[in-house]
Design a protein around this motif. Structure first.
Motif, mmCIF file in Angstrom:
data_model
loop_
_atom_site.group_PDB
_atom_site.id
_atom_site.type_symbol
_atom_site.label_atom_id
_atom_site.label_comp_id
_atom_site.label_asym_id
_atom_site.label_seq_id
_atom_site.Cartn_x
_atom_site.Cartn_y
_atom_site.Cartn_z
ATOM 1 N N ASP A 180 -64.038 0.605 15.972
ATOM 2 C CA ASP A 180 -62.741 0.605 16.645
ATOM 3 C C ASP A 180 -62.364 -0.804 17.098
ATOM 4 N N GLU A 181 -63.343 -1.508 17.663
ATOM 5 C CA GLU A 181 -63.069 -2.869 18.131
ATOM 6 C C GLU A 181 -62.682 -3.764 16.970
ATOM 7 N N THR A 182 -63.362 -3.616 15.855
ATOM 8 C CA THR A 182 -63.062 -4.422 14.687
ATOM 9 C C THR A 182 -61.668 -4.095 14.166
ATOM 10 N N THR A 183 -61.338 -2.833 14.100
ATOM 11 C CA THR A 183 -60.006 -2.427 13.641
ATOM 12 C C THR A 183 -58.947 -2.977 14.582
ATOM 13 N N ARG A 184 -59.174 -2.885 15.873
ATOM 14 C CA ARG A 184 -58.198 -3.390 16.847
ATOM 15 C C ARG A 184 -58.039 -4.903 16.728
ATOM 16 N N ARG A 185 -59.137 -5.581 16.538
ATOM 17 C CA ARG A 185 -59.068 -7.037 16.376
ATOM 18 C C ARG A 185 -58.283 -7.379 15.113
ATOM 19 N N ARG A 186 -58.541 -6.639 14.030
ATOM 20 C CA ARG A 186 -57.819 -6.889 12.775
ATOM 21 C C ARG A 186 -56.335 -6.566 12.927
ATOM 22 N N LEU A 227 -50.772 -8.518 13.610
ATOM 23 C CA LEU A 227 -49.521 -8.580 14.386
ATOM 24 C C LEU A 227 -49.200 -10.008 14.842
ATOM 25 N N ARG A 228 -50.179 -10.860 14.885
ATOM 26 C CA ARG A 228 -49.922 -12.276 15.176
ATOM 27 C C ARG A 228 -49.260 -12.948 13.976
ATOM 28 N N GLU A 229 -49.572 -12.463 12.780
ATOM 29 C CA GLU A 229 -49.031 -13.049 11.556
ATOM 30 C C GLU A 229 -47.618 -12.582 11.254
ATOM 31 N N GLU A 230 -47.374 -11.259 11.393
ATOM 32 C CA GLU A 230 -46.044 -10.735 11.094
ATOM 33 C C GLU A 230 -45.842 -9.383 11.783
ATOM 34 N N PRO A 231 -44.581 -9.035 12.078
ATOM 35 C CA PRO A 231 -44.289 -7.742 12.709
ATOM 36 C C PRO A 231 -44.661 -6.581 11.785
ATOM 37 N N ALA A 232 -44.983 -5.441 12.387
ATOM 38 C CA ALA A 232 -45.347 -4.259 11.602
ATOM 39 C C ALA A 232 -44.995 -2.990 12.367
ATOM 40 N N THR A 233 -44.724 -1.931 11.620
ATOM 41 C CA THR A 233 -44.463 -0.606 12.187
ATOM 42 C C THR A 233 -45.777 0.177 12.211
ATOM 43 N N PRO A 234 -45.810 1.292 12.951
ATOM 44 C CA PRO A 234 -47.033 2.129 12.934
ATOM 45 C C PRO A 234 -47.395 2.595 11.526
ATOM 46 N N ALA A 281 -52.078 -0.216 5.939
ATOM 47 C CA ALA A 281 -52.892 -1.420 5.819
ATOM 48 C C ALA A 281 -54.330 -1.212 6.289
ATOM 49 N N PHE A 282 -54.531 -0.341 7.272
ATOM 50 C CA PHE A 282 -55.859 -0.173 7.859
ATOM 51 C C PHE A 282 -56.443 1.213 7.626
ATOM 52 N N ASP A 283 -55.844 1.979 6.726
ATOM 53 C CA ASP A 283 -56.334 3.308 6.352
ATOM 54 C C ASP A 283 -56.486 4.211 7.576
ATOM 55 N N LEU A 284 -55.396 4.331 8.332
ATOM 56 C CA LEU A 284 -55.347 5.157 9.539
ATOM 57 C C LEU A 284 -54.163 6.106 9.445
ATOM 58 N N THR A 285 -54.081 7.040 10.377
ATOM 59 C CA THR A 285 -52.857 7.813 10.531
ATOM 60 C C THR A 285 -51.909 6.983 11.401
ATOM 61 N N PRO A 286 -50.605 7.200 11.302
ATOM 62 C CA PRO A 286 -49.680 6.462 12.176
ATOM 63 C C PRO A 286 -49.982 6.671 13.661
ATOM 64 N N ASP A 287 -50.397 7.878 14.043
ATOM 65 C CA ASP A 287 -50.736 8.126 15.452
ATOM 66 C C ASP A 287 -51.975 7.344 15.878
ATOM 67 N N ALA A 294 -52.888 4.511 14.551
ATOM 68 C CA ALA A 294 -52.434 3.119 14.614
ATOM 69 C C ALA A 294 -51.752 2.854 15.957
ATOM 70 N N LEU A 295 -50.942 3.803 16.426
ATOM 71 C CA LEU A 295 -50.290 3.651 17.732
ATOM 72 C C LEU A 295 -51.322 3.563 18.857
ATOM 73 N N GLY A 296 -52.357 4.360 18.788
ATOM 74 C CA GLY A 296 -53.419 4.307 19.794
ATOM 75 C C GLY A 296 -54.079 2.937 19.827
ATOM 76 N N HIS A 297 -54.331 2.377 18.653
ATOM 77 C CA HIS A 297 -54.911 1.046 18.595
ATOM 78 C C HIS A 297 -53.940 0.000 19.147
ATOM 79 N N VAL A 298 -52.672 0.132 18.827
ATOM 80 C CA VAL A 298 -51.668 -0.819 19.320
ATOM 81 C C VAL A 298 -51.580 -0.756 20.844
#
Length: 96
Positions: free
Chosen positions: A5-11, A16-23, A29-35, A37-41
């Motif tokens: 989880d920490e690695t995914t969040r760091r990635r 997000l530092r490089e370019e804007p993104a939606t859930p 990009a990270f092989d997650l569900t949109p929900d 991805a929102l939790g990580h964000v």
């Protein structure tokens, strides 16, 4: 907390530092569900403040009436509270 989880969040934060993104874009990009991805964000939003950075959110916007006053910015609304349209763009995240 799992190291994966920490690695995914760091990635996600680095992306997000490089370019804007939606859930949905983060989910693909990270092989997650949109929900998930929102939790990580949400976690990333809390952790970047210590670095002098901040998570910026372009709010969800209704494609029909242009409404963008959604109460929860870190959410994927299913419909517009103003016109009830289900044509709502997702929020977009970036870190600056």
């Amino acid at each position: 907390m799992r190291e994966a989880d920490e690695t995914t969040r760091r990635r996600i934060a680095d992306a997000l530092r490089e370019e804007p993104a939606t859930p949905s874009a983060l989910a693909v990009a990270f092989d997650l569900t949109p929900d998930a991805a929102l939790g990580h964000v949400e976690h990333v939003a809390r952790s970047v403040g210590g670095n002098g950075e901040q998570l910026l959110v372009a709010p969800p916007t209704c494609r029909e009436c242009g409404f963008d006053g959604f109460d929860e910015l870190l959410n994927r609304p299913s419909r517009c509270p103003s016109c009830k349209s289900e044509s709502v763009d997702e929020p977009t995240f970036t870190i600056e």
